[in-house]
Every structure is written in structure tokens, then in C-alpha cells.
Scaffold this motif. Structure first.
Motif, PDB file in Angstrom:
ATOM      1  N   LYS A  51      -1.965  11.898  65.499  1.00 53.32           N
ATOM      2  CA  LYS A  51      -2.680  12.865  64.656  1.00 53.32           C
ATOM      3  C   LYS A  51      -3.473  12.188  63.535  1.00 53.32           C
ATOM      4  O   LYS A  51      -4.462  12.719  63.061  1.00 53.32           O
ATOM      5  CB  LYS A  51      -1.726  13.899  64.065  1.00 53.32           C
ATOM      6  CG  LYS A  51      -1.110  14.826  65.105  1.00 53.32           C
ATOM      7  CD  LYS A  51      -2.139  15.809  65.604  1.00 53.32           C
ATOM      8  CE  LYS A  51      -1.500  16.843  66.524  1.00 53.32           C
ATOM      9  NZ  LYS A  51      -2.479  17.730  67.110  1.00 53.32           N
ATOM     10  N   TYR A  52      -3.037  11.011  63.086  1.00 54.86           N
ATOM     11  CA  TYR A  52      -3.734  10.313  62.000  1.00 54.86           C
ATOM     12  C   TYR A  52      -5.176   9.965  62.376  1.00 54.86           C
ATOM     13  O   TYR A  52      -6.017   9.739  61.498  1.00 54.86           O
ATOM     14  CB  TYR A  52      -2.979   9.042  61.594  1.00 54.86           C
ATOM     15  CG  TYR A  52      -3.066   7.922  62.605  1.00 54.86           C
ATOM     16  CD1 TYR A  52      -4.038   6.930  62.466  1.00 54.86           C
ATOM     17  CD2 TYR A  52      -2.204   7.859  63.699  1.00 54.86           C
ATOM     18  CE1 TYR A  52      -4.134   5.908  63.388  1.00 54.86           C
ATOM     19  CE2 TYR A  52      -2.292   6.844  64.624  1.00 54.86           C
ATOM     20  CZ  TYR A  52      -3.253   5.869  64.469  1.00 54.86           C
ATOM     21  OH  TYR A  52      -3.354   4.852  65.395  1.00 54.86           O
ATOM     22  N   LYS A  53      -5.513   9.963  63.661  1.00 53.17           N
ATOM     23  CA  LYS A  53      -6.858   9.620  64.113  1.00 53.17           C
ATOM     24  C   LYS A  53      -7.849  10.779  63.983  1.00 53.17           C
ATOM     25  O   LYS A  53      -9.062  10.561  64.010  1.00 53.17           O
ATOM     26  CB  LYS A  53      -6.836   9.168  65.574  1.00 53.17           C
ATOM     27  CG  LYS A  53      -6.094   7.873  65.800  1.00 53.17           C
ATOM     28  CD  LYS A  53      -6.086   7.511  67.261  1.00 53.17           C
ATOM     29  CE  LYS A  53      -5.338   6.225  67.517  1.00 53.17           C
ATOM     30  NZ  LYS A  53      -5.300   5.897  68.944  1.00 53.17           N
ATOM     31  N   GLU A  54      -7.348  12.000  63.845  1.00 52.03           N
ATOM     32  CA  GLU A  54      -8.223  13.174  63.818  1.00 52.03           C
ATOM     33  C   GLU A  54      -9.239  13.078  62.681  1.00 52.03           C
ATOM     34  O   GLU A  54      -8.900  12.767  61.545  1.00 52.03           O
ATOM     35  CB  GLU A  54      -7.399  14.448  63.699  1.00 52.03           C
ATOM     36  CG  GLU A  54      -6.593  14.723  64.951  1.00 52.03           C
ATOM     37  CD  GLU A  54      -5.731  15.964  64.882  1.00 52.03           C
ATOM     38  OE1 GLU A  54      -5.584  16.552  63.793  1.00 52.03           O
ATOM     39  OE2 GLU A  54      -5.198  16.355  65.943  1.00 52.03           O
ATOM     40  N   GLY A  55     -10.495  13.321  63.018  1.00 54.14           N
ATOM     41  CA  GLY A  55     -11.580  13.241  62.039  1.00 54.14           C
ATOM     42  C   GLY A  55     -12.117  11.841  61.805  1.00 54.14           C
ATOM     43  O   GLY A  55     -13.076  11.658  61.074  1.00 54.14           O
ATOM     44  N   LYS A  56     -11.516  10.838  62.417  1.00 54.06           N
ATOM     45  CA  LYS A  56     -11.944   9.444  62.237  1.00 54.06           C
ATOM     46  C   LYS A  56     -12.969   9.053  63.304  1.00 54.06           C
ATOM     47  O   LYS A  56     -13.057   9.661  64.352  1.00 54.06           O
ATOM     48  CB  LYS A  56     -10.739   8.502  62.337  1.00 54.06           C
ATOM     49  CG  LYS A  56      -9.647   8.745  61.329  1.00 54.06           C
ATOM     50  CD  LYS A  56      -9.993   8.133  60.013  1.00 54.06           C
ATOM     51  CE  LYS A  56      -8.831   8.013  59.062  1.00 54.06           C
ATOM     52  NZ  LYS A  56      -8.181   9.212  58.652  1.00 54.06           N
ATOM     53  N   PHE A  57     -13.740   8.035  62.995  1.00 51.71           N
ATOM     54  CA  PHE A  57     -14.779   7.519  63.874  1.00 51.71           C
ATOM     55  C   PHE A  57     -14.399   6.130  64.360  1.00 51.71           C
ATOM     56  O   PHE A  57     -13.812   5.354  63.611  1.00 51.71           O
ATOM     57  CB  PHE A  57     -16.112   7.408  63.122  1.00 51.71           C
ATOM     58  CG  PHE A  57     -16.612   8.720  62.605  1.00 51.71           C
ATOM     59  CD1 PHE A  57     -17.511   9.473  63.349  1.00 51.71           C
ATOM     60  CD2 PHE A  57     -16.199   9.200  61.378  1.00 51.71           C
ATOM     61  CE1 PHE A  57     -17.983  10.675  62.883  1.00 51.71           C
ATOM     62  CE2 PHE A  57     -16.677  10.413  60.903  1.00 51.71           C
ATOM     63  CZ  PHE A  57     -17.555  11.153  61.654  1.00 51.71           C
ATOM     64  N   VAL A  58     -14.779   5.816  65.577  1.00 50.16           N
ATOM     65  CA  VAL A  58     -14.626   4.462  66.109  1.00 50.16           C
ATOM     66  C   VAL A  58     -16.022   3.950  66.408  1.00 50.16           C
ATOM     67  O   VAL A  58     -16.776   4.567  67.162  1.00 50.16           O
ATOM     68  CB  VAL A  58     -13.770   4.443  67.397  1.00 50.16           C
ATOM     69  CG1 VAL A  58     -13.772   3.050  68.005  1.00 50.16           C
ATOM     70  CG2 VAL A  58     -12.358   4.905  67.103  1.00 50.16           C
ATOM     71  N   LEU A  59     -16.388   2.851  65.774  1.00 48.99           N
ATOM     72  CA  LEU A  59     -17.665   2.186  66.029  1.00 48.99           C
ATOM     73  C   LEU A  59     -17.385   0.969  66.887  1.00 48.99           C
ATOM     74  O   LEU A  59     -16.556   0.134  66.537  1.00 48.99           O
ATOM     75  CB  LEU A  59     -18.341   1.768  64.726  1.00 48.99           C
ATOM     76  CG  LEU A  59     -18.670   2.912  63.771  1.00 48.99           C
ATOM     77  CD1 LEU A  59     -19.224   2.363  62.468  1.00 48.99           C
ATOM     78  CD2 LEU A  59     -19.641   3.872  64.413  1.00 48.99           C
ATOM     79  N   GLU A  60     -18.074   0.871  68.013  1.00 50.76           N
ATOM     80  CA  GLU A  60     -17.879  -0.256  68.915  1.00 50.76           C
ATOM     81  C   GLU A  60     -18.738  -1.420  68.448  1.00 50.76           C
ATOM     82  O   GLU A  60     -19.960  -1.326  68.419  1.00 50.76           O
ATOM     83  CB  GLU A  60     -18.240   0.149  70.332  1.00 50.76           C
ATOM     84  CG  GLU A  60     -17.316   1.216  70.884  1.00 50.76           C
ATOM     85  CD  GLU A  60     -17.642   1.553  72.311  1.00 50.76           C
ATOM     86  OE1 GLU A  60     -17.319   0.727  73.197  1.00 50.76           O
ATOM     87  OE2 GLU A  60     -18.229   2.620  72.540  1.00 50.76           O
TER      88      GLU A  60
END
Length: 88
Positions: A51-60
Motif C-alpha cells: 500500500k505504501y506505493k499508492e500514489g507514487k511514480f516509478v521513473l525508468e
């Protein structure tokens, strides 16, 4: 790289994606300048420990330019995404 703040992007359609860490609802994020996919945004996690990932972005890292050649002229336009407007 996981981040809470990303600028100059547009967001794609939501989709269910099975990742190494489990099932997530995500949306690809696109560069406003070139239109290429640069990563994704976690909209929701289906497992409690993710759940801690919700709203977060991953940039490759491989999709982002590390260096720019400033010897040539270029123009960068910014755009406001839904997330940018919500934070304003």
C-alpha cells in the motif's frame, strides 16, 4: 527511482499489472515533450504490504536522458497534468 513528485508528464489509462511485488493498478506516464513512456504511477496495490506505493511514480532510468547537448538550441514546453493541478 520511486518518487512522490514528477513534473511535465501526462498519464495514461489505468490497468491491472502483475509486478514482481504482486498485482497493482497502474498507469503509464509519458513525457510531455517527446510523448515517450518514462515510467508508471501506482494507483492502488492489492496487497496490504504494498500500500505504501499508492500514489507514487516509478521513473525508468533507461528511458530518461541523463545528459543534454546544450550546444544546440532546443525548446521544452511544460504541461499541467491532473496530478499537477491537484497539488496546486
Amino acid at each position: 527511482m520511486i518518487s512522490s513528485l514528477v513534473v511535465n508528464f501526462t498519464i495514461g489509462e489505468l490497468e491491472e499489472r502483475l509486478m514482481l511485488s504482486g498485482l497493482h493498478t497502474v498507469a503509464d506516464i509519458f513525457c510531455c515533450c517527446c510523448g515517450q513512456i518514462v515510467g508508471w504511477k501506482y494507483e492502488s496495490a492489492h496487497e496490504r504490504n504494498q500500500k505504501y506505493k499508492e500514489g507514487k511514480f516509478v521513473l525508468e532510468r533507461g528511458r530518461i536522458v541523463d545528459e543534454m547537448d546544450f550546444s544546440t538550441e532546443f525548446r521544452i514546453e511544460s504541461c499541467v497534468s491532473m496530478s499537477d493541478a491537484e497539488n496546486a
